[in-house]
Structures are given as structure tokens and as C-alpha cells.
Design an enzyme around this catalytic site. Structure first.
Site, PDB file in Angstrom:
ATOM      1  N   GLY A  39       0.787  -1.232   0.000  1.00  0.00           N
ATOM      2  CA  GLY A  39       0.000   0.000   0.000  1.00  0.00           C
ATOM      3  C   GLY A  39       0.813   1.272   0.000  1.00  0.00           C
ATOM      4  N   ASP A  40       2.109   1.189   0.314  1.00  0.00           N
ATOM      5  CA  ASP A  40       2.969   2.373   0.276  1.00  0.00           C
ATOM      6  C   ASP A  40       4.416   1.917   0.126  1.00  0.00           C
ATOM      7  OD1 ASP A  40       3.923   4.941   0.361  1.00  0.00           O
ATOM      8  OD2 ASP A  40       3.658   5.202   2.518  1.00  0.00           O
ATOM      9  N   LEU A  41       4.676   1.178  -0.948  1.00  0.00           N
ATOM     10  CA  LEU A  41       5.970   0.535  -1.135  1.00  0.00           C
ATOM     11  C   LEU A  41       6.969   1.501  -1.782  1.00  0.00           C
ATOM     12  CD1 LEU A  41       6.905  -2.363  -0.439  1.00  0.00           C
ATOM     13  CD2 LEU A  41       6.654  -2.925  -2.850  1.00  0.00           C
TER      14      LEU A  41
END
Length: 287
Positions: free
Chosen positions: A189-191
Site C-alpha cells: 500500500g505504500d511501497l
């Protein structure tokens, strides 16, 4: 707010083996973070973020059991919040390493090594998404997630935008209409660059682990690929797509559509958490 000045006594109690002058502090969208030698303390920035800490700890415990092939933080202690005289906090094991400086990718050998390891990381997440453990433990992205997101942005953020900002957002949101309801991969989700840690040696960079799993769910791996693009650009993304076997028009289209919503995602989350600083930052290009 200086997290050490505000929570000094609590930090000393939670990180008793560390010297105060050796602690690092960071601020993310949802947490203020104090990094010790072996442990990390996350203080919720808002009441809404505090309410999500138990679910975050549960998700991290589930990830540890998936055998992803890289390290993730282990939850060690959860405390504070309503009914106490302490702020809500979560203590995690520290993953060694640091984010990779984008300038390092100017060396072709480094870029190749990073792309190969990113492709391995993402392949592991895709594979885990089909397993019974992940499907039993992790939340599943809603069937019409992106369409619902677009509707929420129009309802909650459009009134805060200029006319030109609304037109820009409308174009970006229109691209979400055709996104399919994929739930085949574990999605971080926030790589982005700040959440993937590396250790450097004479043999080149080695991926040491991934942190900040607040948004983990079963969804479309194109979301994580979009974060790679945002952090390191088209060239590295192209290498990762080729190595992972994802260099097809459908994946590229989904990456592009999702990438263009990152600022709006930040703004919508901040609006709901009552975080005016993050809201203003997310809406910078829409006012």
C-alpha cells in the site's frame, strides 16, 4: 511537535538500552517514530491513527507468519491511548538498513541488483496473496474500491479545491472507472523508497526488509508497482516489470491510473483523520 521533548520519559522507559542522543526521530503521515538500536516506537499522530494501532499490530503478526522471504517488523508492545495518561503507541522490532538513495541507481550494476530484488519482493507478495494463510488473516480490498474512492474524493475533497484543481482531479479519477477488482496479491500500500530498507556492502545493495504496513490488504500488485515508479522513476520500474513478467498493457494502465491518485489518497486520509498538515500537502496541486 518534537517527539522527544513531548514523550521523553515514556521513550526512556520503552527504549531503556538506548542513549537519548543516539535516537533517530521521523514523522510519517500517521505516526511520529523514534528509532532505537533494537526497537522502534510509533506514536499515533491523531485519534483515528491511535484507533488503528491494534489492527496494525495484528496485521504485522500475520505477516511474520507468511514467510515472505524478507524481514518485517514484529509487534512487541501496544499501550497508551484512551483510559490512560499516556499517548497511544506501538513498539516494533527494528529492521536494519536504510532507504536507498535514488542517486545510487545511476550505477547500472546497482540498478540491476535493485530491480532484481524489487521483482523478487513483489513476486513474493503476489505468491503469498494466493495462500490460505494470507487470505484468512489479511483484509480484502473492497470490490469497488477505486470507484468508491473516486466518489469519496468528489464528495469530501472537491469543495476544498480550486476550479482548475477539480478539473485535474476529475481527469485522474475518471481513469479509475475501468480498474478491475483484483485481490490476488498481498499489497503493501505504500511501497515507496522510504519503506524499503537496504544494507550496502562491497557486493552492492541487499534488501534487508520492508516497514510501515499500515495499508496492507489483498489487492492489486499494480498499486505497489506504482509506488516503485513514484520513488525511483520509469527506468527502474521498467526493469522490475520485465523481470517480474508484468510488462503488459493492462498492468501498465493500472499502474498509471493508480499512480496519479497518490496525492488524493494522502489528502483523503488526512481529511478523515483531521490532520490539517497532511491535508494541505496532499492538496498542494489542487488549490
Amino acid at each position: 511537535m518534537d517527539v522527544m521533548e513531548t514523550y521523553r520519559d515514556l521513550v526512556i522507559r520503552l527504549l531503556p538500552d538506548d542513549q537519548q542522543d543516539g535516537l533517530l526521530t521521523f514523522q510519517g503521515q500517521f505516526h511520529r517514530v523514534v528509532v532505537g538500536s533494537e526497537r522502534v516506537v510509533c506514536f499515533a499522530r491523531t485519534e483515528a491513527a491511535a484507533g488503528r494501532l491494534p489492527a496494525r499490530a495484528a496485521a504485522l503478526r500475520s505477516l511474520v507468519g507468511l514467510g515472505l522471504g524478507f524481514r518485517t517488523p514484529r509487534p512487541l508492545a501496544l499501550g497508551g491511548g484512551p483510559g490512560t495518561d499516556e499517548p497511544a503507541y506501538l513498539v516494533l522490532s527494528r529492521i536494519p538498513g536504510a532507504p536507498l538513495d535514488a542517486a545510487a541507481l545511476e550505477d547500472p550494476e546497482v540498478a540491476d541488483a535493485v530491480a532484481e530484488q524489487y521483482a523478487g519482493l513483489l513476486s513474493g507478495l503476489v505468491a503469498a496473496g494466493g495462500g490460505e494463510k494470507a487470505r484468512a488473516a489479511l483484509p480484502v480490498a473492497p470490490h469497488r474500491r477505486w470507484q468508491e474512492f473516486a466518489a469519496d474524493v468528489r464528495a469530501e475533497l472537491f469543495p476544498l479545491m480550486s476550479d482548475s484543481g477539480r478539473k485535474r482531479a476529475a481527469r485522474e479519477l475518471a481513469a479509475l472507472d475501468g480498474l478491475p477488482p483484483l485481490t490476488s496479491a498481498v499489497v503493501h500500500g505504500d511501497l515507496g523508497g522510504e519503506n524499503v530498507l537496504w544494507e550496502l556492502s562491497d557486493d552492492g545493495p541487499r534488501l534487508s526488509g520492508v516497514i510501515d504496513w499500515d495499508g496492507v490488504a489483498l489487492g492489486d500488485h499494480a498499486e505497489d508497482l506504482a509506488a516503485v515508479q513514484a520513488a525511483y522513476g520509469e527506468e527502474l520500474l521498467g526493469r522490475v516489470l520485465t523481470l517480474g513478467g508484468w510488462d503488459d498493457a493492462s498492468t501498465s494502465g493500472r499502474i498509471s491510473a493508480i499512480r496519479n491518485t497518490f496525492a488524493l489518497q494522502q489528502a483523503l486520509s488526512a481529511r478523515r483523520d483531521g490532520d490539517e498538515e497532511e491535508l494541505a500537502d496532499g492538496l498542494t496541486g489542487y488549490r
